[in-house]
Design an enzyme around this catalytic site. Structure first.
Site, mmCIF file in Angstrom:
data_model
loop_
_atom_site.group_PDB
_atom_site.id
_atom_site.type_symbol
_atom_site.label_atom_id
_atom_site.label_comp_id
_atom_site.label_asym_id
_atom_site.label_seq_id
_atom_site.Cartn_x
_atom_site.Cartn_y
_atom_site.Cartn_z
ATOM 1 N N HIS A 225 -49.858 5.886 -6.623
ATOM 2 C CA HIS A 225 -49.406 4.921 -6.010
ATOM 3 C C HIS A 225 -48.471 3.978 -6.933
ATOM 4 O O HIS A 225 -48.977 3.249 -7.865
ATOM 5 C CB HIS A 225 -50.926 3.916 -5.707
ATOM 6 C CG HIS A 225 -50.836 2.535 -4.956
ATOM 7 N ND1 HIS A 225 -51.960 2.287 -4.217
ATOM 8 C CD2 HIS A 225 -49.761 1.665 -4.815
ATOM 9 C CE1 HIS A 225 -51.432 1.108 -3.827
ATOM 10 N NE2 HIS A 225 -50.143 0.801 -3.980
ATOM 11 N N HIS B 42 -44.606 1.352 -6.954
ATOM 12 C CA HIS B 42 -43.630 0.699 -6.113
ATOM 13 C C HIS B 42 -42.379 0.469 -7.231
ATOM 14 O O HIS B 42 -42.528 -0.250 -8.203
ATOM 15 C CB HIS B 42 -44.291 -0.899 -5.822
ATOM 16 C CG HIS B 42 -45.322 -0.781 -5.042
ATOM 17 N ND1 HIS B 42 -45.327 -0.726 -3.626
ATOM 18 C CD2 HIS B 42 -46.606 -0.763 -5.378
ATOM 19 C CE1 HIS B 42 -46.551 -0.696 -3.090
ATOM 20 N NE2 HIS B 42 -47.390 -0.658 -4.071
ATOM 21 N N ASN C 135 -42.818 0.200 0.888
ATOM 22 C CA ASN C 135 -42.437 -1.114 1.337
ATOM 23 C C ASN C 135 -41.432 -1.592 0.453
ATOM 24 O O ASN C 135 -41.287 -2.692 -0.221
ATOM 25 C CB ASN C 135 -43.733 -2.083 1.180
ATOM 26 C CG ASN C 135 -44.555 -2.331 -0.033
ATOM 27 O OD1 ASN C 135 -44.228 -0.945 -0.760
ATOM 28 N ND2 ASN C 135 -44.907 -3.181 -0.598
ATOM 29 N N HIS D 223 -56.694 1.430 -4.188
ATOM 30 C CA HIS D 223 -57.385 0.404 -4.968
ATOM 31 C C HIS D 223 -58.729 -0.360 -4.525
ATOM 32 O O HIS D 223 -58.702 -1.510 -4.108
ATOM 33 C CB HIS D 223 -56.352 -0.766 -5.287
ATOM 34 C CG HIS D 223 -55.435 -1.181 -3.826
ATOM 35 N ND1 HIS D 223 -55.957 -1.365 -2.714
ATOM 36 C CD2 HIS D 223 -54.211 -1.414 -3.914
ATOM 37 C CE1 HIS D 223 -54.969 -1.728 -1.922
ATOM 38 N NE2 HIS D 223 -53.762 -1.622 -2.683
ATOM 39 N N ASP E 252 -50.905 1.504 -9.035
ATOM 40 C CA ASP E 252 -50.479 0.226 -8.144
ATOM 41 C C ASP E 252 -49.252 -0.312 -9.087
ATOM 42 O O ASP E 252 -49.132 -1.421 -9.012
ATOM 43 C CB ASP E 252 -51.368 -0.474 -7.449
ATOM 44 C CG ASP E 252 -51.021 -1.287 -6.393
ATOM 45 O OD1 ASP E 252 -49.760 -1.105 -5.974
ATOM 46 O OD2 ASP E 252 -51.641 -2.194 -6.100
HETATM 47 ZN ZN LIG Z 1 -49.474 -0.857 -3.958
#
Ligand SMILES: [Zn+2]
Length: 429
Positions: A57, A59, A92, A225, A291
């Site tokens: 995970h 970004h 995203n 998460h 994350d």
């Molecule tokens: Zn995330």
């Protein structure tokens, strides 16, 4: 024939033992045991050989920002230095990965830029794009509440049919499980503890209940998460994969008085955090993931209600937990299972274990090399970490597809990461 041999104490079949690892020209583990050959041999001495981690995970914000200067190149370099050989890149970005053209554009950005392997998630928000997306993506990511870049979660009536469709497509599906119907408006609250009240633990539990009610047994489901022990119980009973983050394990809503640790789902009370950490120590949590969301310092220094949610973490994920192994709090088998073995299995990747037929993604860790996390020493363009001053043990060396890419904490390789997809057999259609 082994091209070279890595020798020393290694984590093999659940414990540390002295072995020789035969590694092929193309970066696979050929044998674990005694190697009878004249191939060049590297003995790790006082170091310990561990499988590299996978971070399910992250970004990395490419393409489209929003801020912080992060890219696939900078994000994967942090991963490499932190001992992570595979990242799951979330969809995203801007534009969001909702069709195969956007996905292939992102895949093109990985080649020649990525320091480690990348698995690309796609967002299942366009039903007509799903078949083609499933033939190229590595996994799907489903948001049950609005998020940066993807602000339309499925309508309640659409979720069941969508999960059935995703089960047919056969790819793993990670879900951000918070039910926005349970959110409480605290739009102008300046106090970090108000965030936990605004997106309360019950919102997570409600979303997980709905998910478990609607998910077909064939779905390769994973919940992102998880923040509380109650969710651990529920998901374990249902046999569903899930992850926890270092920030939910180690930080609570009282850790800071500013927005640096504002994150979704929120940091919880110290009591809830401690219970989650206890479950992790016991080995009740299948996966740990960062994350990683590297917002700029300027954005995070805004007033609490205006600051974005998320914090960087891919580089510190494993080093923080290796320090917990060193201190005696955390068992090495628990950490290797949660950071290396199970995430790779869930994504259908042949690594995360030191075994023949697996990729030679390997770390050398010297448990005597304790440091304190210093943002100036990290490789994140955003230049900050919520774990400043925490004890950490960074890998001394990182071998990736059998090649050394990290030495003494610095990236020394070429950007040779590739886009990977699950290698398990597709489900019958
Ligand atoms: Zn995330």
């Amino acid at each position: 024939m082994a091209a070279w041999v890595l020798a020393g104490r290694a984590f093999v079949r659940g414990r540390l033992q002295s072995v020789e690892i035969g590694i092929s020209e193309d970066g696979m583990i050929l044998s674990v045991g005694k190697v009878r050959s004249d191939a060049p041999r590297h003995d790790v001495g006082e170091g310990v050989i561990l499988p590299s981690a996978s971070d399910l995970h992250v970004h990395f914000r490419e393409p489209g920002g929003p801020d912080g200067g992060e890219s696939i190149a900078t994000g994967t370099t942090q991963a490499a230095v932190g001992g992570v050989a595979l990242v799951g890149e979330m969809p995203n970005t801007n534009p969001p990965v909702t069709d195969v053209e956007t996905l292939m554009d992102k895949a093109g950005r990985v080649q020649g830029a990525a320091a480690v392997d990348v698995l690309l998630y796609a967002s299942p928000t366009r039903p007509r794009a799903l078949d083609r997306l499933a033939s190229r993506a590595g996994a799907f990511k489903l948001y049950l509440s609005p998020t940066t870049g993807i602000d339309t979660p499925p309508d309640p009536g659409e979720l069941g049919p969508l999960l059935a469709r995703l089960a047919d497509l056969g790819l793993p599906v990670s879900v951000h499980a918070e039910d926005p119907a349970m959110f409480v408006s605290t739009s102008d609250a300046e106090d970090p503890t108000a965030w936990d009240s605004a997106r309360p633990p019950v919102a997570e539990r409600a979303a997980i209940e709905r998910l478990l009610r609607l998910a077909p047994p064939a779905l390769r489901l994973h919940v992102a998460h998880v923040t509380q022990s109650e969710s651990v119980d529920r998901l374990r009973a249902a046999g569903v994969s899930f992850e926890v983050t270092p920030h939910h394990l180690l930080l609570s809503e009282h850790s800071r008085s500013d927005a640096m640790t504002k994150v979704n789902p929120p940091l919880r009370s110290e009591k809830v955090r401690r219970a989650l950490w206890e479950r992790f120590l016991r080995g009740d949590v299948p996966c740990v993931a960062s994350d990683h969301a590297p917002h700029s310092l300027t954005a995070k220094e805004r007033r609490f209600p205006l600051a974005p949610s998320g914090m960087p973490g891919v580089e510190t994920l494993l080093p923080l937990l290796l320090a917990s192994v060193r201190s005696g709090a955390l068992g090495l088998p628990v950490l290797v299972a949660a950071a290396c073995d199970r995430p790779a299995r869930w994504l259908g990747q042949p690594h995360g274990r030191i075994a023949p037929g697996h990729r030679a993604h390997l770390l050398v860790v010297d448990f005597r090399q304790r440091t304190r996390i210093d943002p100036a020493q990290l490789h994140a363009p955003c230049g900050w970490t919520a774990f400043e001053g925490w004890e950490a043990i960074f890998p001394r060396e990182h071998y990736f597809h059998g090649q050394k890419i990290v030495a003494d904490g610095e990236f020394v390789g070429r950007p040779s990461g590739i886009v990977v997809r699950p290698e398990f057999a597709p489900r019958p259609r």
